[in-house]
Enzyme design. Structure first.
Site, mmCIF file in Angstrom:
data_model
loop_
_atom_site.group_PDB
_atom_site.id
_atom_site.type_symbol
_atom_site.label_atom_id
_atom_site.label_comp_id
_atom_site.label_asym_id
_atom_site.label_seq_id
_atom_site.Cartn_x
_atom_site.Cartn_y
_atom_site.Cartn_z
ATOM 1 N N ARG A 67 32.719 -13.719 57.526
ATOM 2 C CA ARG A 67 31.591 -14.167 58.347
ATOM 3 C C ARG A 67 31.140 -13.132 59.374
ATOM 4 O O ARG A 67 30.525 -13.468 60.388
ATOM 5 C CB ARG A 67 31.899 -15.500 59.033
ATOM 6 C CG ARG A 67 32.096 -16.650 58.060
ATOM 7 C CD ARG A 67 32.075 -17.993 58.781
ATOM 8 N NE ARG A 67 32.177 -19.092 57.820
ATOM 9 C CZ ARG A 67 33.316 -19.646 57.439
ATOM 10 N NH1 ARG A 67 34.459 -19.214 57.957
ATOM 11 N NH2 ARG A 67 33.321 -20.639 56.564
ATOM 12 N N LYS A 89 18.606 -3.369 58.882
ATOM 13 C CA LYS A 89 18.287 -3.918 57.565
ATOM 14 C C LYS A 89 19.403 -3.545 56.595
ATOM 15 O O LYS A 89 19.717 -2.363 56.417
ATOM 16 C CB LYS A 89 16.965 -3.359 57.042
ATOM 17 C CG LYS A 89 15.738 -3.973 57.656
ATOM 18 C CD LYS A 89 14.486 -3.450 56.937
ATOM 19 C CE LYS A 89 13.234 -4.060 57.471
ATOM 20 N NZ LYS A 89 12.026 -3.562 56.760
ATOM 21 N N GLU A 95 10.067 10.394 56.413
ATOM 22 C CA GLU A 95 10.269 9.291 57.356
ATOM 23 C C GLU A 95 10.131 9.757 58.806
ATOM 24 O O GLU A 95 9.910 8.937 59.704
ATOM 25 C CB GLU A 95 11.636 8.644 57.134
ATOM 26 C CG GLU A 95 11.777 7.946 55.785
ATOM 27 C CD GLU A 95 10.996 6.643 55.691
ATOM 28 O OE1 GLU A 95 10.522 6.160 56.738
ATOM 29 O OE2 GLU A 95 10.859 6.120 54.573
ATOM 30 N N LYS A 141 11.365 4.481 66.199
ATOM 31 C CA LYS A 141 11.792 3.304 65.446
ATOM 32 C C LYS A 141 12.568 2.343 66.340
ATOM 33 O O LYS A 141 12.408 1.111 66.220
ATOM 34 C CB LYS A 141 12.645 3.712 64.245
ATOM 35 C CG LYS A 141 13.064 2.524 63.395
ATOM 36 C CD LYS A 141 13.745 2.914 62.097
ATOM 37 C CE LYS A 141 14.030 1.683 61.249
ATOM 38 N NZ LYS A 141 14.659 2.028 59.950
ATOM 39 N N GLU A 146 11.190 -8.207 61.866
ATOM 40 C CA GLU A 146 9.971 -7.887 61.126
ATOM 41 C C GLU A 146 9.012 -9.065 61.049
ATOM 42 O O GLU A 146 8.406 -9.352 60.028
ATOM 43 C CB GLU A 146 10.316 -7.390 59.712
ATOM 44 C CG GLU A 146 9.251 -6.498 59.103
ATOM 45 C CD GLU A 146 9.691 -5.844 57.811
ATOM 46 O OE1 GLU A 146 9.310 -4.698 57.591
ATOM 47 O OE2 GLU A 146 10.414 -6.475 57.024
#
Length: 367
Positions: A124, A146, A188, A228, A238
């Site tokens: 968990r 992410k 990027e 970022k 997001e």
């Protein structure tokens, strides 16, 4: 640690720092070791990265008082799968990992995404630390939380937001990168400038190909990460402005999906995608053709492709590319969402692009 650049990612009690520069791993010291109370570090990497960096990284961690227990997986996108996730979770459990221990991801974006997802679901939730070994991963996937795997429906369709506790972007780990991979990662960096930092783009444009050299690269990496980090702090999951970070990606993912494995690099697809986003914006009258031309010229100056025909593939079909874009995760209500621009540093979200007009544009690009 004076030569190491420190970029904070401000997320309250889940805030963390990104350390940037040569020797960042060795300089991390107690900041790193406090995450390993048992004196051992479970480290996930792929077999290619292991051959290049595992011995050196293990030695550096040993100097910090940590024993490394490596978990090796196959290299490549195919490992970012349900089977790959199961293998990493089982390996962590085989090592009797405790919730007090962090897990290290040593590798590129595939390893970071997979390890982060495995850490998030094992017992968990375990902490994890990113040590990215590609420029692309240093400025993009290692920061922002992410994590995920690919499914038969597309890339990253299963995953969770799970922030790392520390990111170590050590330039020394980039020395084994082929030049093509380094340029791919640069896509990027320039993306951040094109989204919301016109002065940064001016600096990158002035540096040209020299931006990939030494200390200049460290500064560009730190600037892209800082940009970022500001976006992530404002919109972690997001729900709004963070979608801007997908500039070039809807086009790019469609291009990647159409080509044979390894025909193009992700950063190459994103580079072309950003050029397309600006070209389409100019086509619609949202931005000037001069700005679109500057984007194309800069990408080519650093050795990146800027047109679809410059990618290593011959049988592009406009309708298939638009169909791929129709399946993008960002879309809502059956309409294609694109990140477009009103100028350099002025990206915006269009949640309902005219698909017929987009198809006409793509046909023109490939004519």
């Amino acid at each position: 640690m004076s030569d190491i650049l420190r970029v904070p990612v401000g997320l309250g009690d889940r805030a963390y720092d990104v350390l940037v520069g040569p020797g960042a791993l060795a300089a991390a010291g107690p900041e790193l070791t406090r995450h390993f109370p048992r004196g051992r570090a479970l480290l996930v990497t792929d077999r290619n990265v292991a051959g290049l960096h595992l011995e050196t990284v293990s030695r550096q961690l040993a100097e910090l008082g940590l024993r490394v227990d490596p978990i090796r997986v196959d290299a490549g996108e195919a490992t970012k799968s349900w089977a790959g996730l199961e293998a990493v979770v089982n390996a962590l459990l085989d090592h009797q990992v405790e919730r007090s221990e962090a897990v290290i991801a040593l590798g590129g974006g595939v390893i970071g995404d997979l390890t982060g997802f495995a850490a998030a679901v094992t017992k968990r939730g375990l902490d994890f630390i990113q040590i990215p070994t590609t420029l692309l991963a240093q400025v993009d996937s290692s920061v922002g939380g992410k994590t995920g795997i690919n499914t038969r429906h597309g890339k990253n369709f299963a995953g969770v937001f799970h922030q790392p506790r520390l990111v170590i972007a050590d330039r020394d780990l980039l020395t084994t990168l082929p030049e093509r991979e380094l340029r791919s990662g640069y896509a990027e960096i320039v993306k951040a400038a094109l989204i919301g930092d016109a002065p940064m783009f001016d600096d990158l444009e002035a540096a040209g190909a020299g931006v990939l050299d030494g200390n200049r690269l460290d500064g560009a990496v730190a600037a892209a990460i800082a940009f970022k980090a500001r976006i992530v702090a404002e919109d972690e999951r997001e729900g709004g402005v963070r979608a801007l970070l997908n500039l070039g990606h809807t086009f790019g993912h469609a291009l990647e999906a159409e080509v044979p494995k390894d025909a193009i690099r992700h950063g190459e697809a994103v580079a072309v995608g950003m050029a397309l986003a600006f070209a389409y914006s100019a086509h619609r009258g949202d931005c000037s053709s001069d700005d679109a031309a500057r984007v194309t010229a800069h990408l080519r100056a650093v050795g990146l492709p800027a047109r679809i025909r410059e990618l290593n593939y011959a049988t592009w079909k406009p309708a298939r590319l638009v169909a791929r874009m129709r399946d993008d995760k960002k879309n809502k209500d059956g309409r294609i969402t694109l990140i477009l621009a009103r100028g350099i540093g002025q990206a915006f979200i269009d949640p309902a692009v005219d698909e017929a007009d987009l198809l006409t544009f793509m046909e023109t690009q490939l004519s």
